[in-house]
Design a protein around this motif. Structure first.
Motif, PDB file in Angstrom:
ATOM      1  N   LEU A  63       7.941  41.491  34.599  1.00 13.24           N
ATOM      2  CA  LEU A  63       8.925  41.920  35.587  1.00 13.24           C
ATOM      3  C   LEU A  63       9.268  43.399  35.448  1.00 13.24           C
ATOM      4  O   LEU A  63       9.514  44.084  36.443  1.00 13.24           O
ATOM      5  CB  LEU A  63      10.202  41.083  35.448  1.00 13.24           C
ATOM      6  N   GLY A  64       9.282  43.895  34.205  1.00 11.33           N
ATOM      7  CA  GLY A  64       9.580  45.305  33.988  1.00 11.33           C
ATOM      8  C   GLY A  64       8.522  46.212  34.576  1.00 11.33           C
ATOM      9  O   GLY A  64       8.836  47.219  35.227  1.00 11.33           O
ATOM     10  N   GLU A  65       7.266  45.855  34.366  1.00  8.36           N
ATOM     11  CA  GLU A  65       6.180  46.663  34.937  1.00  8.36           C
ATOM     12  C   GLU A  65       6.228  46.640  36.458  1.00  8.36           C
ATOM     13  O   GLU A  65       6.072  47.681  37.113  1.00  8.36           O
ATOM     14  CB  GLU A  65       4.827  46.150  34.455  1.00  8.36           C
ATOM     15  N   ALA A  66       6.430  45.453  37.030  1.00  9.47           N
ATOM     16  CA  ALA A  66       6.500  45.348  38.487  1.00  9.47           C
ATOM     17  C   ALA A  66       7.631  46.199  39.047  1.00  9.47           C
ATOM     18  O   ALA A  66       7.477  46.880  40.073  1.00  9.47           O
ATOM     19  CB  ALA A  66       6.693  43.889  38.888  1.00  9.47           C
ATOM     20  N   THR A  67       8.773  46.184  38.377  1.00  9.55           N
ATOM     21  CA  THR A  67       9.912  46.980  38.817  1.00  9.55           C
ATOM     22  C   THR A  67       9.607  48.468  38.733  1.00  9.55           C
ATOM     23  O   THR A  67       9.945  49.238  39.637  1.00  9.55           O
ATOM     24  CB  THR A  67      11.157  46.641  37.981  1.00  9.55           C
ATOM     25  N   ALA A  68       8.944  48.859  37.658  1.00 10.79           N
ATOM     26  CA  ALA A  68       8.568  50.268  37.506  1.00 10.79           C
ATOM     27  C   ALA A  68       7.646  50.711  38.640  1.00 10.79           C
ATOM     28  O   ALA A  68       7.808  51.802  39.212  1.00 10.79           O
ATOM     29  CB  ALA A  68       7.881  50.474  36.161  1.00 10.79           C
ATOM     30  N   ARG A  69       6.696  49.863  38.979  1.00  9.14           N
ATOM     31  CA  ARG A  69       5.732  50.223  40.034  1.00  9.14           C
ATOM     32  C   ARG A  69       6.404  50.310  41.399  1.00  9.14           C
ATOM     33  O   ARG A  69       6.157  51.240  42.178  1.00  9.14           O
ATOM     34  CB  ARG A  69       4.586  49.213  40.062  1.00  9.14           C
ATOM     35  N   VAL A  70       7.283  49.360  41.712  1.00  7.64           N
ATOM     36  CA  VAL A  70       7.960  49.356  43.010  1.00  7.64           C
ATOM     37  C   VAL A  70       8.911  50.543  43.137  1.00  7.64           C
ATOM     38  O   VAL A  70       8.922  51.240  44.164  1.00  7.64           O
ATOM     39  CB  VAL A  70       8.704  48.027  43.223  1.00  7.64           C
ATOM     40  N   LEU A  71       9.698  50.798  42.108  1.00 11.82           N
ATOM     41  CA  LEU A  71      10.659  51.901  42.177  1.00 11.82           C
ATOM     42  C   LEU A  71       9.957  53.252  42.229  1.00 11.82           C
ATOM     43  O   LEU A  71      10.384  54.153  42.959  1.00 11.82           O
ATOM     44  CB  LEU A  71      11.611  51.850  40.983  1.00 11.82           C
ATOM     45  N   SER A 124       1.166  56.290  32.815  1.00  9.36           N
ATOM     46  CA  SER A 124       0.193  57.238  33.362  1.00  9.36           C
ATOM     47  C   SER A 124      -0.244  56.833  34.768  1.00  9.36           C
ATOM     48  O   SER A 124      -0.375  57.674  35.657  1.00  9.36           O
ATOM     49  CB  SER A 124      -1.034  57.316  32.442  1.00  9.36           C
ATOM     50  N   GLU A 125      -0.448  55.533  34.975  1.00 14.40           N
ATOM     51  CA  GLU A 125      -0.885  55.039  36.282  1.00 14.40           C
ATOM     52  C   GLU A 125       0.139  55.309  37.377  1.00 14.40           C
ATOM     53  O   GLU A 125      -0.232  55.620  38.512  1.00 14.40           O
ATOM     54  CB  GLU A 125      -1.169  53.538  36.208  1.00 14.40           C
ATOM     55  N   ILE A 126       1.418  55.198  37.054  1.00 13.34           N
ATOM     56  CA  ILE A 126       2.444  55.349  38.084  1.00 13.34           C
ATOM     57  C   ILE A 126       3.035  56.756  38.140  1.00 13.34           C
ATOM     58  O   ILE A 126       3.846  57.057  39.017  1.00 13.34           O
ATOM     59  CB  ILE A 126       3.583  54.319  37.890  1.00 13.34           C
ATOM     60  N   GLY A 127       2.645  57.605  37.194  1.00 16.85           N
ATOM     61  CA  GLY A 127       3.212  58.947  37.156  1.00 16.85           C
ATOM     62  C   GLY A 127       4.606  58.966  36.576  1.00 16.85           C
ATOM     63  O   GLY A 127       5.483  59.711  37.035  1.00 16.85           O
ATOM     64  N   GLY A 128       4.807  58.139  35.544  1.00 17.12           N
ATOM     65  CA  GLY A 128       6.107  58.075  34.881  1.00 17.12           C
ATOM     66  C   GLY A 128       6.019  58.523  33.436  1.00 17.12           C
ATOM     67  O   GLY A 128       5.069  59.205  33.034  1.00 17.12           O
ATOM     68  N   HIS A 129       6.987  58.129  32.653  1.00 12.75           N
ATOM     69  CA  HIS A 129       7.058  58.500  31.243  1.00 12.75           C
ATOM     70  C   HIS A 129       7.156  57.233  30.394  1.00 12.75           C
ATOM     71  O   HIS A 129       7.523  56.166  30.892  1.00 12.75           O
ATOM     72  CB  HIS A 129       8.268  59.401  30.977  1.00 12.75           C
ATOM     73  N   PHE A 130       6.862  57.362  29.110  1.00  9.47           N
ATOM     74  CA  PHE A 130       6.941  56.224  28.199  1.00  9.47           C
ATOM     75  C   PHE A 130       7.538  56.671  26.868  1.00  9.47           C
ATOM     76  O   PHE A 130       7.198  57.743  26.347  1.00  9.47           O
ATOM     77  CB  PHE A 130       5.554  55.624  27.944  1.00  9.47           C
ATOM     78  N   VAL A 131       8.425  55.816  26.327  1.00  7.11           N
ATOM     79  CA  VAL A 131       8.960  56.032  24.986  1.00  7.11           C
ATOM     80  C   VAL A 131       8.896  54.703  24.237  1.00  7.11           C
ATOM     81  O   VAL A 131       9.463  53.702  24.703  1.00  7.11           O
ATOM     82  CB  VAL A 131      10.411  56.538  25.000  1.00  7.11           C
ATOM     83  N   GLU A 132       8.205  54.674  23.128  1.00 13.15           N
ATOM     84  CA  GLU A 132       8.161  53.465  22.317  1.00 13.15           C
ATOM     85  C   GLU A 132       9.575  53.184  21.794  1.00 13.15           C
ATOM     86  O   GLU A 132      10.211  54.052  21.187  1.00 13.15           O
ATOM     87  CB  GLU A 132       7.196  53.638  21.149  1.00 13.15           C
ATOM     88  N   THR A 133      10.057  51.958  22.028  1.00 13.99           N
ATOM     89  CA  THR A 133      11.469  51.656  21.763  1.00 13.99           C
ATOM     90  C   THR A 133      11.639  50.227  21.255  1.00 13.99           C
ATOM     91  O   THR A 133      11.032  49.295  21.778  1.00 13.99           O
ATOM     92  CB  THR A 133      12.311  51.802  23.048  1.00 13.99           C
ATOM     93  N   ASP A 134      12.491  50.079  20.260  1.00 21.13           N
ATOM     94  CA  ASP A 134      12.948  48.770  19.803  1.00 21.13           C
ATOM     95  C   ASP A 134      14.375  48.607  20.312  1.00 21.13           C
ATOM     96  O   ASP A 134      15.296  49.279  19.835  1.00 21.13           O
ATOM     97  CB  ASP A 134      12.908  48.689  18.278  1.00 21.13           C
ATOM     98  N   VAL A 135      14.590  47.715  21.289  1.00 16.83           N
ATOM     99  CA  VAL A 135      15.905  47.620  21.930  1.00 16.83           C
ATOM    100  C   VAL A 135      16.991  47.132  20.981  1.00 16.83           C
ATOM    101  O   VAL A 135      18.184  47.325  21.252  1.00 16.83           O
ATOM    102  CB  VAL A 135      15.859  46.711  23.174  1.00 16.83           C
ATOM    103  N   THR A 136      16.597  46.514  19.878  1.00 15.88           N
ATOM    104  CA  THR A 136      17.599  46.013  18.927  1.00 15.88           C
ATOM    105  C   THR A 136      18.041  47.064  17.926  1.00 15.88           C
ATOM    106  O   THR A 136      18.974  46.832  17.150  1.00 15.88           O
ATOM    107  CB  THR A 136      17.065  44.796  18.157  1.00 15.88           C
ATOM    108  N   ASP A 137      17.395  48.223  17.938  1.00 18.69           N
ATOM    109  CA  ASP A 137      17.689  49.271  16.959  1.00 18.69           C
ATOM    110  C   ASP A 137      18.480  50.394  17.628  1.00 18.69           C
ATOM    111  O   ASP A 137      18.020  51.013  18.590  1.00 18.69           O
ATOM    112  CB  ASP A 137      16.380  49.817  16.375  1.00 18.69           C
ATOM    113  N   GLU A 138      19.662  50.672  17.102  1.00 16.29           N
ATOM    114  CA  GLU A 138      20.552  51.655  17.715  1.00 16.29           C
ATOM    115  C   GLU A 138      19.926  53.048  17.785  1.00 16.29           C
ATOM    116  O   GLU A 138      19.970  53.710  18.825  1.00 16.29           O
ATOM    117  CB  GLU A 138      21.868  51.715  16.948  1.00 16.29           C
TER     118      GLU A 138
END
Length: 251
Positions: free
Chosen positions: A17-25, A47-61
């Protein structure tokens, strides 16, 4: 908020769902930064959508704080946060092997609920610095709940509890963030045709679809994404959970 001025982070953005949302937005004109633990697929999607990426652990502050700083820098701002990162745990409260493992329950709550709150609180703090628009709005947050929050099936104690938590925090957080002009909504999807389900085979997909009232099929990730876009663009939507499930009520 206009989608062309949206600068969004999307957790779990490397798949489903996250990827789909990224592509639509992104196709609609938003700037996007994907936050995900998948350091292989995440950069490819970005890279495919012309966005950015940051490796992230959502549980880590610190991981999330760093990700928000990098995302804000890359997009020259941040005014939207869509939380899609999560896991599904299937385990009965008491099963053949005894009591539900406590560590699996805690892990599910930690990723799905605590992780979402960790991201939204830090994102909202960043949004508080934005210049408000004509409605006084500085940002918007969209969380992913589930219909399991309301009619979870057996084996979904951990998952249902985590998603009920997402639903339960929506209104109090909306009230908390009203003073800084940040909205929050939650989407509660039914059964969606994500890559994980696609791998189960057509017979299982048909069986799952049979319980959906109408239309008799699984949800398309793009439908979730379009609802997220609608929420972003609709300033009077705040503090509510929206089901998107074809009127499915799980047995």
């Amino acid at each position: 908020m206009q989608i062309q001025t949206t600068k969004a982070i999307i957790t779990g953005g490397a798949s489903g769902l996250g990827e789909a949302t990224a592509r639509v937005l992104r196709a609609a004109g938003a700037e996007i930064t994907l936050l995900d633990r998948d350091a292989t697929r995440g950069p490819l999607v970005a890279s495919e959508i012309g966005g950015h990426f940051v490796e992230t652990d959502v549980t880590d502050e610190q991981s999330v704080a760093t990700a928000i700083e990098k995302a804000s820098g890359a997009m020259s701002g941040l005014n939207a946060c869509i939380n899609c990162a999560g896991i599904a745990t299937g385990e009965k409260t008491v099963g053949r092997n005894g009591a539900h493992a406590l560590d699996s329950f805690q892990r599910t709550i930690n990723i799905n609920l605590v992780g979402s709150f960790n991201v939204l609180r830090l994102a909202a703090a960043q949004m508080a610095n934005n210049t408000p628009n004509e409605d006084g709005e500085r940002g918007v947050i969209v969380n992913t709940a589930s219909i399991a929050a309301f009619d979870g099936q057996k084996g979904q104690a951990a998952y249902g509890a985590s998603k009920a938590g997402i639903a339960g925090l929506t209104l109090p957080v909306a009230r908390d963030l009203s003073s800084i002009g940040v909205r929050i909504m939650a989407i509660a999807p039914g059964i969606f045709l994500t890559p994980m389900l696609e791998g189960l085979g057509q017979d299982i997909i048909d069986g799952l679809s049979a319980d959906v009232t109408f239309p008799k099929r699984l949800g398309k990730p793009s439908e979730f994404a379009r609802l997220a876009q609608f929420i972003i663009e609709s300033p009077y939507l705040n503090g509510e959970v929206i089901r998107i499930d074809g009127a499915l009520r799980m047995q």
